[in-house]
Write a protein that holds these residues in place. Sequence first.
Motif, PDB file in Angstrom:
ATOM      1  N   VAL A 239      -0.550  17.799  -8.744  1.00 18.24           N
ATOM      2  CA  VAL A 239       0.107  17.552 -10.056  1.00 18.24           C
ATOM      3  C   VAL A 239       1.139  16.055 -10.108  1.00 18.24           C
ATOM      4  O   VAL A 239       1.712  16.217 -10.980  1.00 18.24           O
ATOM      5  CB  VAL A 239       0.481  18.753 -10.605  1.00 18.24           C
ATOM      6  CG1 VAL A 239      -0.690  19.736 -10.645  1.00 18.24           C
ATOM      7  CG2 VAL A 239       1.716  19.287  -9.792  1.00 18.24           C
ATOM      8  N   LEU A 240       0.651  15.471  -9.112  1.00 14.59           N
ATOM      9  CA  LEU A 240       2.039  14.409  -8.997  1.00 14.59           C
ATOM     10  C   LEU A 240       1.878  13.356 -10.159  1.00 14.59           C
ATOM     11  O   LEU A 240       0.847  12.804 -10.493  1.00 14.59           O
ATOM     12  CB  LEU A 240       1.856  13.769  -7.757  1.00 14.59           C
ATOM     13  CG  LEU A 240       3.058  12.990  -6.887  1.00 14.59           C
ATOM     14  CD1 LEU A 240       4.124  13.756  -6.919  1.00 14.59           C
ATOM     15  CD2 LEU A 240       2.747  12.510  -5.658  1.00 14.59           C
ATOM     16  N   HIS A 241       3.163  13.303 -10.771  1.00 13.24           N
ATOM     17  CA  HIS A 241       3.440  11.920 -11.559  1.00 13.24           C
ATOM     18  C   HIS A 241       4.187  10.962 -10.811  1.00 13.24           C
ATOM     19  O   HIS A 241       5.085  11.319 -10.048  1.00 13.24           O
ATOM     20  CB  HIS A 241       3.871  12.299 -12.946  1.00 13.24           C
ATOM     21  CG  HIS A 241       3.060  13.366 -13.802  1.00 13.24           C
ATOM     22  ND1 HIS A 241       3.192  13.466 -15.085  1.00 13.24           N
ATOM     23  CD2 HIS A 241       1.934  13.922 -13.198  1.00 13.24           C
ATOM     24  CE1 HIS A 241       2.030  14.223 -15.481  1.00 13.24           C
ATOM     25  NE2 HIS A 241       1.294  14.492 -14.391  1.00 13.24           N
ATOM     26  N   VAL A 242       4.231   9.803 -11.260  1.00 18.37           N
ATOM     27  CA  VAL A 242       4.936   8.711 -10.518  1.00 18.37           C
ATOM     28  C   VAL A 242       6.185   8.285 -11.559  1.00 18.37           C
ATOM     29  O   VAL A 242       5.794   7.519 -12.559  1.00 18.37           O
ATOM     30  CB  VAL A 242       4.451   7.585  -9.975  1.00 18.37           C
ATOM     31  CG1 VAL A 242       4.897   6.727  -8.922  1.00 18.37           C
ATOM     32  CG2 VAL A 242       2.997   8.165  -9.188  1.00 18.37           C
ATOM     33  N   LEU A 243       7.285   8.276 -10.979  1.00 14.86           N
ATOM     34  CA  LEU A 243       8.549   7.568 -11.964  1.00 14.86           C
ATOM     35  C   LEU A 243       8.448   6.302 -11.875  1.00 14.86           C
ATOM     36  O   LEU A 243       8.080   5.673 -10.571  1.00 14.86           O
ATOM     37  CB  LEU A 243       9.662   8.245 -11.253  1.00 14.86           C
ATOM     38  CG  LEU A 243      10.245   9.458 -12.020  1.00 14.86           C
ATOM     39  CD1 LEU A 243      11.500  10.014 -11.069  1.00 14.86           C
ATOM     40  CD2 LEU A 243      10.962   9.107 -13.376  1.00 14.86           C
ATOM     41  N   PRO A 244       8.600   5.506 -12.739  1.00 12.72           N
ATOM     42  CA  PRO A 244       8.531   3.941 -12.755  1.00 12.72           C
ATOM     43  C   PRO A 244       9.627   3.457 -11.709  1.00 12.72           C
ATOM     44  O   PRO A 244       9.215   2.462 -10.957  1.00 12.72           O
ATOM     45  CB  PRO A 244       8.781   3.371 -14.154  1.00 12.72           C
ATOM     46  CG  PRO A 244       8.245   4.544 -15.052  1.00 12.72           C
ATOM     47  CD  PRO A 244       8.530   5.778 -14.191  1.00 12.72           C
TER      48      PRO A 244
ATOM     49  N   ALA B  31       0.866  -1.199   0.091  1.00  6.57           N
ATOM     50  CA  ALA B  31       0.139   0.103   0.085  1.00  6.57           C
ATOM     51  C   ALA B  31       0.892   1.306  -0.014  1.00  6.57           C
ATOM     52  O   ALA B  31       1.908   1.285   0.433  1.00  6.57           O
ATOM     53  CB  ALA B  31      -0.815   0.142   1.319  1.00  6.57           C
ATOM     54  N   TRP B  32       0.576   2.224  -0.368  1.00  9.94           N
ATOM     55  CA  TRP B  32       1.190   3.430  -0.739  1.00  9.94           C
ATOM     56  C   TRP B  32       0.268   4.735  -1.166  1.00  9.94           C
ATOM     57  O   TRP B  32      -0.760   4.530  -1.617  1.00  9.94           O
ATOM     58  CB  TRP B  32       2.443   3.425  -1.716  1.00  9.94           C
ATOM     59  CG  TRP B  32       1.829   3.301  -3.104  1.00  9.94           C
ATOM     60  CD1 TRP B  32       1.563   4.412  -4.269  1.00  9.94           C
ATOM     61  CD2 TRP B  32       1.376   2.224  -3.883  1.00  9.94           C
ATOM     62  NE1 TRP B  32       1.066   3.790  -5.338  1.00  9.94           N
ATOM     63  CE2 TRP B  32       0.919   2.428  -5.262  1.00  9.94           C
ATOM     64  CE3 TRP B  32       1.512   0.857  -3.477  1.00  9.94           C
ATOM     65  CZ2 TRP B  32       0.474   1.528  -6.070  1.00  9.94           C
ATOM     66  CZ3 TRP B  32       1.185  -0.123  -4.462  1.00  9.94           C
ATOM     67  CH2 TRP B  32       0.488   0.239  -5.858  1.00  9.94           C
ATOM     68  N   ASP B  33       0.757   5.927  -0.730  1.00 19.26           N
ATOM     69  CA  ASP B  33       0.107   7.108  -1.129  1.00 19.26           C
ATOM     70  C   ASP B  33       0.943   8.052  -1.676  1.00 19.26           C
ATOM     71  O   ASP B  33       2.151   7.947  -1.848  1.00 19.26           O
ATOM     72  CB  ASP B  33      -0.931   7.545  -0.111  1.00 19.26           C
ATOM     73  CG  ASP B  33      -0.154   7.702   1.121  1.00 19.26           C
ATOM     74  OD1 ASP B  33       1.051   8.354   1.189  1.00 19.26           O
ATOM     75  OD2 ASP B  33      -0.685   8.139   2.471  1.00 19.26           O
ATOM     76  N   HIS B  34       0.376   9.402  -1.663  1.00 17.28           N
ATOM     77  CA  HIS B  34       1.231  10.429  -2.666  1.00 17.28           C
ATOM     78  C   HIS B  34       2.519  10.606  -1.593  1.00 17.28           C
ATOM     79  O   HIS B  34       3.449  11.110  -2.149  1.00 17.28           O
ATOM     80  CB  HIS B  34       0.317  11.673  -2.641  1.00 17.28           C
ATOM     81  CG  HIS B  34      -0.208  12.593  -1.349  1.00 17.28           C
ATOM     82  ND1 HIS B  34       0.826  13.149  -0.705  1.00 17.28           N
ATOM     83  CD2 HIS B  34      -1.076  12.161  -0.527  1.00 17.28           C
ATOM     84  CE1 HIS B  34       0.159  13.628   0.458  1.00 17.28           C
ATOM     85  NE2 HIS B  34      -1.016  13.123   0.363  1.00 17.28           N
ATOM     86  N   LYS B  35       2.405  10.648  -0.253  1.00 18.33           N
ATOM     87  CA  LYS B  35       3.676  11.052   0.697  1.00 18.33           C
ATOM     88  C   LYS B  35       4.847  10.129   0.390  1.00 18.33           C
ATOM     89  O   LYS B  35       5.861  10.459   0.347  1.00 18.33           O
ATOM     90  CB  LYS B  35       3.350  10.831   2.167  1.00 18.33           C
ATOM     91  CG  LYS B  35       2.257  11.950   2.429  1.00 18.33           C
ATOM     92  CD  LYS B  35       1.940  11.755   3.793  1.00 18.33           C
ATOM     93  CE  LYS B  35       0.911  10.571   4.294  1.00 18.33           C
ATOM     94  NZ  LYS B  35       0.774  10.613   5.724  1.00 18.33           N
ATOM     95  N   ASP B  36       4.370   8.820   0.092  1.00 17.53           N
ATOM     96  CA  ASP B  36       5.400   7.647  -0.140  1.00 17.53           C
ATOM     97  C   ASP B  36       6.171   8.113  -1.646  1.00 17.53           C
ATOM     98  O   ASP B  36       7.401   8.016  -1.785  1.00 17.53           O
ATOM     99  CB  ASP B  36       4.944   6.193  -0.359  1.00 17.53           C
ATOM    100  CG  ASP B  36       4.202   6.015   0.864  1.00 17.53           C
ATOM    101  OD1 ASP B  36       4.911   5.733   2.150  1.00 17.53           O
ATOM    102  OD2 ASP B  36       2.917   5.572   0.958  1.00 17.53           O
ATOM    103  N   VAL B  37       5.357   8.472  -2.616  1.00 17.60           N
ATOM    104  CA  VAL B  37       5.763   8.915  -3.868  1.00 17.60           C
ATOM    105  C   VAL B  37       6.813   9.975  -3.738  1.00 17.60           C
ATOM    106  O   VAL B  37       7.961  10.284  -4.075  1.00 17.60           O
ATOM    107  CB  VAL B  37       4.593   9.066  -4.927  1.00 17.60           C
ATOM    108  CG1 VAL B  37       5.206   9.634  -6.201  1.00 17.60           C
ATOM    109  CG2 VAL B  37       4.002   7.847  -5.054  1.00 17.60           C
ATOM    110  N   GLN B  38       6.234  11.072  -3.054  1.00 14.85           N
ATOM    111  CA  GLN B  38       7.026  12.343  -2.820  1.00 14.85           C
ATOM    112  C   GLN B  38       8.249  11.875  -2.140  1.00 14.85           C
ATOM    113  O   GLN B  38       9.388  12.812  -2.458  1.00 14.85           O
ATOM    114  CB  GLN B  38       6.118  13.318  -2.180  1.00 14.85           C
ATOM    115  CG  GLN B  38       4.846  14.023  -2.930  1.00 14.85           C
ATOM    116  CD  GLN B  38       4.126  14.685  -1.999  1.00 14.85           C
ATOM    117  OE1 GLN B  38       3.336  13.928  -1.308  1.00 14.85           O
ATOM    118  NE2 GLN B  38       3.744  16.078  -2.088  1.00 14.85           N
TER     119      GLN B  38
END
Length: 294
Positions: free
Chosen positions: A58-63, A19-26
């Motif tokens: 506006v977050l995009h996720v790098l692979p 599980a993840w959300d925007h904070k993990d991606v940032q």
Amino acid sequence: MPIDAAKATSAEPRTTELAWDHKDVQLYHLGIGAGAPTPEKPHPATDPDELRYTLESVLHVLPGFATVAGGGMALAGGLSAPGIDVDLAAVLHGGQTVTVHRALPVRGRATQTSTVPAVYDKGKAAVIVLRSEVADGDGPLWTCDTQIFVRGEGGFGGERGPSARLELPERAPDLTTERLVREDQALLYRLSGDWNPLHADPEFAALAGFDRPILHGLCSYGVTLKAVVDTALGGDVARVRSYTTRFAGVVFPGETLRIRVWRDAPEEGRLQVSVTSADRDDAPVLADTVIAYS
């Protein structure tokens, strides 16, 4: 013997809920240098293109995030597989491939299925090959293939495995850029889930044969992917289809990565990349590196 290759490769697949959300991606993006100055963007923190990595609206996720989603369980799963019991001080990341099946969501819940397809005997070392396939309710998301190099665990009579190397083009690269690795980069990156003290504790690093902590290989991997996406793919993370590399040498925090890119086969959507340390006479960092894109 700490590694029982037959037991590891014949074990039932292991499943883990991620599980993840925007904070993990940032946090991951910040850990690989998002918002830091580059030759192309000396003042990037509030640049609209850079905010795609750091601003939740506006977050995009790098692979590359696939390698840490859920707290980096892919690598942890490999080291805890049946038949494998190794000393962390002897472990190095040998190679990594991420294959993206569709755009990674900013937040999600998914199931990871992990297997050990092979354990190779390199004589003085062993290489554990781990495959992690991740899917959510809408189907496959990504596949990670990880090679874990374990010093001192070879000599058990297994297959040696592939050893082919990818030669660099003989012409000049189509683009070259550099990325500074901050002194605290490893301390920030490890918050995404790789807690190996090799990257933070000088005493542990000394036990592993290094005079100071080294950067995570997957941090160099992520820094490179972001640099290539930003400079060669118009900043569009969704164009990346797969990204593979071999970790050819260490990076020390404070060094500068020199990243060279060749449009090796543009009609096929393929970039070949070389990464070296600009501070150590272009000592190899990432080799056999290919990014496939649309």
